[in-house]
Design a protein around this motif. Structure first.
Motif, PDB file in Angstrom:
ATOM      1  N   MET A   1       0.819  -1.207   0.000  1.00 45.43           N
ATOM      2  CA  MET A   1       0.000   0.000   0.000  1.00 45.43           C
ATOM      3  C   MET A   1       0.853   1.258   0.000  1.00 45.43           C
ATOM      4  O   MET A   1       0.556   2.227  -0.691  1.00 45.43           O
ATOM      5  N   PHE A   2       1.909   1.250   0.839  1.00 46.44           N
ATOM      6  CA  PHE A   2       2.725   2.454   0.967  1.00 46.44           C
ATOM      7  C   PHE A   2       3.483   2.771  -0.325  1.00 46.44           C
ATOM      8  O   PHE A   2       3.769   3.935  -0.606  1.00 46.44           O
ATOM      9  N   ALA A   3       3.797   1.736  -1.104  1.00 50.17           N
ATOM     10  CA  ALA A   3       4.451   1.967  -2.392  1.00 50.17           C
ATOM     11  C   ALA A   3       3.517   2.723  -3.337  1.00 50.17           C
ATOM     12  O   ALA A   3       3.922   3.675  -4.016  1.00 50.17           O
ATOM     13  N   VAL A   4       2.243   2.309  -3.362  1.00 44.63           N
ATOM     14  CA  VAL A   4       1.246   2.989  -4.203  1.00 44.63           C
ATOM     15  C   VAL A   4       0.984   4.390  -3.670  1.00 44.63           C
ATOM     16  O   VAL A   4       0.892   5.358  -4.439  1.00 44.63           O
ATOM     17  N   LEU A   5       0.863   4.511  -2.354  1.00 39.98           N
ATOM     18  CA  LEU A   5       0.625   5.811  -1.730  1.00 39.98           C
ATOM     19  C   LEU A   5       1.734   6.787  -2.068  1.00 39.98           C
ATOM     20  O   LEU A   5       1.475   7.939  -2.472  1.00 39.98           O
ATOM     21  N   ASN A   6       2.975   6.352  -1.925  1.00 35.76           N
ATOM     22  CA  ASN A   6       4.122   7.210  -2.236  1.00 35.76           C
ATOM     23  C   ASN A   6       4.150   7.588  -3.713  1.00 35.76           C
ATOM     24  O   ASN A   6       4.418   8.742  -4.066  1.00 35.76           O
ATOM     25  N   LYS A   7       3.854   6.602  -4.569  1.00 35.86           N
ATOM     26  CA  LYS A   7       3.837   6.855  -6.016  1.00 35.86           C
ATOM     27  C   LYS A   7       2.781   7.894  -6.379  1.00 35.86           C
ATOM     28  O   LYS A   7       3.032   8.816  -7.178  1.00 35.86           O
ATOM     29  N   GLU A   8       1.589   7.761  -5.789  1.00 36.49           N
ATOM     30  CA  GLU A   8       0.495   8.679  -6.102  1.00 36.49           C
ATOM     31  C   GLU A   8       0.780  10.087  -5.594  1.00 36.49           C
ATOM     32  O   GLU A   8       0.578  11.068  -6.312  1.00 36.49           O
ATOM     33  N   ILE A   9       1.243  10.189  -4.358  1.00 32.77           N
ATOM     34  CA  ILE A   9       1.532  11.509  -3.792  1.00 32.77           C
ATOM     35  C   ILE A   9       2.656  12.192  -4.563  1.00 32.77           C
ATOM     36  O   ILE A   9       2.587  13.393  -4.865  1.00 32.77           O
ATOM     37  N   GLN A  93      -4.615  -3.218  -1.326  1.00 35.44           N
ATOM     38  CA  GLN A  93      -3.442  -2.356  -1.153  1.00 35.44           C
ATOM     39  C   GLN A  93      -3.400  -1.267  -2.219  1.00 35.44           C
ATOM     40  O   GLN A  93      -3.053  -0.118  -1.935  1.00 35.44           O
ATOM     41  N   ILE A  94      -3.760  -1.624  -3.441  1.00 35.22           N
ATOM     42  CA  ILE A  94      -3.795  -0.645  -4.527  1.00 35.22           C
ATOM     43  C   ILE A  94      -4.871   0.405  -4.271  1.00 35.22           C
ATOM     44  O   ILE A  94      -4.625   1.615  -4.383  1.00 35.22           O
ATOM     45  N   ILE A  95      -6.070  -0.072  -3.910  1.00 30.89           N
ATOM     46  CA  ILE A  95      -7.189   0.843  -3.658  1.00 30.89           C
ATOM     47  C   ILE A  95      -6.882   1.758  -2.473  1.00 30.89           C
ATOM     48  O   ILE A  95      -7.101   2.973  -2.544  1.00 30.89           O
ATOM     49  N   ALA A  96      -6.365   1.177  -1.389  1.00 28.67           N
ATOM     50  CA  ALA A  96      -6.058   1.971  -0.192  1.00 28.67           C
ATOM     51  C   ALA A  96      -4.982   3.007  -0.489  1.00 28.67           C
ATOM     52  O   ALA A  96      -5.063   4.157  -0.022  1.00 28.67           O
ATOM     53  N   GLY A  97      -3.978   2.642  -1.252  1.00 23.88           N
ATOM     54  CA  GLY A  97      -2.912   3.574  -1.591  1.00 23.88           C
ATOM     55  C   GLY A  97      -3.436   4.775  -2.360  1.00 23.88           C
ATOM     56  O   GLY A  97      -3.088   5.923  -2.059  1.00 23.88           O
ATOM     57  N   LYS A  98      -4.287   4.525  -3.338  1.00 25.69           N
ATOM     58  CA  LYS A  98      -4.847   5.608  -4.141  1.00 25.69           C
ATOM     59  C   LYS A  98      -5.835   6.440  -3.328  1.00 25.69           C
ATOM     60  O   LYS A  98      -5.887   7.673  -3.442  1.00 25.69           O
ATOM     61  N   PHE A  99      -6.621   5.764  -2.481  1.00 29.39           N
ATOM     62  CA  PHE A  99      -7.587   6.475  -1.643  1.00 29.39           C
ATOM     63  C   PHE A  99      -6.883   7.435  -0.688  1.00 29.39           C
ATOM     64  O   PHE A  99      -7.223   8.622  -0.615  1.00 29.39           O
TER      65      PHE A  99
END
Length: 242
Positions: A1-9, A93-99
Motif C-alpha cells: 500500500m505504501f508503495a502505491v501511496l508514495n507513487k500517487e503523492i 493495497q492498490i485501492i487503499a494507496g490511491k484512496f
C-alpha cells in the motif's frame, strides 16, 4: 500500500495537479468568504466561519472528482494498470494507496484555511470571540466529507477508462449523496420515512458533526459510507481484465 501511496503523492506533487487543486480551492473559498458580499464574513458581522463550512461541500463536489478522476481511468487508458495488477500488491493495497493519496490532497487543502480561523479569532470585537469547539467539529466534518467524496471519486474512476466520464459520474454521485436524499425526503409526506431517507444522506451527518459534538453514529456512518464505495471499487477491479 505504501508503495502505491508514495507513487500517487509523488505524482500529484511533481505535476501541477495538487498545486492547481489546492490553489483553486483556496481561491474560490477565499473569494466567497472574504470578497463576495452575499457570503463575506465582513458583511455577516459575526466572528464565525459558518459561510465557509456551508460553501466548501459544494466546492468539494467539483474539486475532489477532478483529483480522483485519474486514479484508475488514466492507468487503464494508458495500459499501465496491467503492470500494477501483476505486481505482488493486492487489490485492497492498490485501492487503499490511491484512496489515502487523494485524502492527503484534501487534508493539504484544508490546512492552509486555518489562517482564516486565526484571522476571525483576532478580528472579533473581543479577541477569541469565536466558537472554537464548533469550528473544530466543522473541520472534522469537512475532512470526513472530503474522504467520503474521495471514495466516490475512486469508485467512479474504476468503472471507466475516460477521465471526463469519471469526473461527471463522481460529481453526480457526490451531489446526490450530499443533497439528493434531502430532496427526495421532501417529496414524501410520511414523517418516519422522511427522517429515515434524510439520515441516509451525508448532509445530515455533516451538519451533526459540525455542531461540535462527535456522535459515534455519525462516525460509523462516514466509515461505513467510505467502506461501501471502496468495496464497490474492489468488486469492479476484482476481475482484473482490461
Amino acid at each position: 500500500m505504501f508503495a502505491v501511496l508514495n507513487k500517487e503523492i509523488t505524482g500529484f506533487f511533481t505535476s501541477a495537479v495538487a498545486y492547481i487543486a489546492i490553489g483553486v480551492f483556496l481561491l474560490v473559498t477565499g473569494l466567497l468568504l472574504w470578497v463576495f458580499p452575499d457570503s463575506s464574513i465582513l458583511e455577516y458581522g459575526y466572528a464565525s466561519l459558518d459561510s465557509f463550512f456551508s460553501i466548501t461541500p459544494y466546492v468539494f463536489m467539483f474539486l475532489i472528482p477532478a483529483v480522483t478522476m485519474r486514479s484508475f481511468a488514466e492507468e487503464k487508458k494508458e495500459g499501465t494498470f496491467e503492470l500494477l495488477a501483476t505486481s505482488p500488491l493486492t487489490d485492497w493495497q492498490i485501492i487503499a494507496g490511491k484512496f489515502f493519496a487523494c485524502v492527503t490532497i484534501v487534508l493539504a487543502s484544508l490546512v492552509p484555511t486555518l489562517i482564516w480561523y486565526l484571522s476571525v479569532y483576532q478580528l472579533g470585537v473581543t479577541t477569541g470571540n469565536i466558537d472554537s469547539g464548533a469550528t473544530i467539529g466543522s473541520y472534522i466534518g469537512l475532512f470526513l466529507l472530503g474522504s467520503a467524496f474521495v471514495s466516490i471519486g475512486v469508485f467512479a474512476s474504476s468503472i471507466t477508462r475516460n477521465q471526463i466520464v469519471s469526473f461527471i459520474i463522481a460529481v453526480f454521485l457526490c451531489f446526490f449523496a450530499f443533497s439528493g436524499f434531502d430532496s427526495v425526503s421532501q417529496l414524501l409526506s410520511f414523517q418516519s420515512v422522511d427522517v429515515f431517507i434524510t439520515a441516509l444522506g451525508i448532509n445530515e451527518h455533516y451538519q451533526s458533526v459540525s455542531r461540535g459534538v462527535l456522535d459515534t453514529r455519525d462516525l460509523v456512518y462516514f466509515i461505513s459510507f467510505i467502506l461501501l464505495f471502496l468495496v464497490a471499487t474492489k468488486t469492479v477491479l476484482g476481475g482484473r481484465r482490461w
